[in-house]
Design an enzyme around this catalytic site. Structure first.
Site, PDB file in Angstrom:
ATOM      1  N   ASP A 296     -13.888  21.388  27.405  1.00 22.85           N
ATOM      2  CA  ASP A 296     -15.131  20.883  26.817  1.00 22.85           C
ATOM      3  C   ASP A 296     -15.733  19.803  27.722  1.00 22.85           C
ATOM      4  O   ASP A 296     -15.022  19.176  28.508  1.00 22.85           O
ATOM      5  CB  ASP A 296     -14.866  20.260  25.441  1.00 22.85           C
ATOM      6  CG  ASP A 296     -14.367  21.283  24.435  1.00 22.85           C
ATOM      7  OD1 ASP A 296     -14.635  22.480  24.630  1.00 22.85           O
ATOM      8  OD2 ASP A 296     -13.702  20.864  23.465  1.00 22.85           O
TER       9      ASP A 296
HETATM   10  N1  URA Z   1      -9.106  22.312  23.060  1.00 27.37           N
HETATM   11  C1  URA Z   1     -10.271  21.659  22.779  1.00 27.37           C
HETATM   12  O1  URA Z   1     -10.588  21.406  21.620  1.00 27.37           O
HETATM   13  N2  URA Z   1     -11.050  21.311  23.818  1.00 27.37           N
HETATM   14  C2  URA Z   1     -10.732  21.532  25.117  1.00 27.37           C
HETATM   15  O2  URA Z   1     -11.493  21.154  26.019  1.00 27.37           O
HETATM   16  C3  URA Z   1      -9.527  22.196  25.386  1.00 27.37           C
HETATM   17  C4  URA Z   1      -8.735  22.582  24.341  1.00 27.37           C
END
Ligand code: URA
Length: 242
Positions: free
Chosen positions: A110
């Site tokens: 993310d």
């Molecule tokens: N899980 C999440 O919620 N975000 C990420 O970036 C990676 C795994």
């Protein structure tokens, strides 16, 4: 391989641009200028320089990047700069190989997640590592908004139901490092999986950092925003299906 083909394969522009770069005398090998685009070189272990910048030849690109917060893992980012903007131009511009144009992140993070990202232009590796059958464990350092209760750890290990799947998803391992720091190991990569699992047990992710993929740990000396080539051993460690 001909010098013009070498530069083209490494992302230094179109075939025509590579031929003019060479003709303009800015490409050197072993300290000597090579102005002949047709001259052939063995590519194994070859390093050439373009405008004084050394570039090691890699038939396929395998890299790791320490992703900072505030970057999207997309070539067409919507709200934040692209994580690919952290790479030098030749890595972004490598020609298409087996339907992969330039290097791609394997397993996105993310925008606000930091840590270990692997990138490659090897279509087979990308396909293999993205497959649901490929259960490479990924370790996340999770800072939570509220104190972590022991029953939350038990729930994460026993499995929690997320809204897009009736089957519970389980953490492979879950360790309470301190009252608001959880070390969570997952073998799947569902959308926002860590954030949704932590929310499902009644807590909230404040910050998220990926510290390990398979047997490959993010090296302590790789600064945020920095990248480097992966060695064959590191690549093998990152692909281990445990
Ligand atoms: N899980 C999440 O919620 N975000 C990420 O970036 C990676 C795994």
């Amino acid at each position: 391989m001909k010098l013009s083909q070498i530069l083209f394969s490494q992302g230094f522009g179109t075939r025509k641009q590579c031929a003019s770069l060479i003709a303009s005398g800015v490409v050197t090998i072993d300290g000597a200028t090579c102005a002949n685009a047709e001259q052939a070189f063995a590519t194994d272990g070859l390093t050439f320089t373009v405008l004084g910048e050394a570039w090691p030849f890699h038939a396929m690109a395998y890299l790791m990047l320490n992703k900072p917060a505030g970057f999207e893992c997309s070539h067409k980012p919507k709200h934040w700069p692209s994580v690919y903007s952290l790479l030098p131009a030749p890595l972004r511009d490598r020609p298409t190989k087996s339907a992969v144009s330039g290097v791609q992140a394997i397993g996105r993070l993310d925008q606000d997640t930091t840590g270990l990202l692997i990138l490659s232009d090897d279509g087979q590796l990308i396909h293999r590592m993205a497959s649901p059958k490929h259960h490479v464990p990924k370790v996340y350092e999770v800072t939570t908004a509220r104190e972590i209760r022991h029953e939350q750890i038990a729930q994460l290990i026993d499995g929690v139901v997320l809204n897009d799947d009736p089957l519970p998803v389980k953490a492979k391992a879950c360790e309470r490092v301190d009252s608001t720091h959880l070390r969570l190991t997952l073998t799947e990569g569902k959308y926002h999986q860590v954030k949704r699992m932590v929310a499902a047990v009644g807590n909230h992710v404040e910050s998220l950092h990926r510290s390990q993929i398979g047997g490959l740990r993010l090296p302590a000396d790789l600064a945020e925003g920095a990248w480097r080539w992966l060695s064959a051993e590191e690549l093998a460690a990152a692909s281990i299906n445990t």
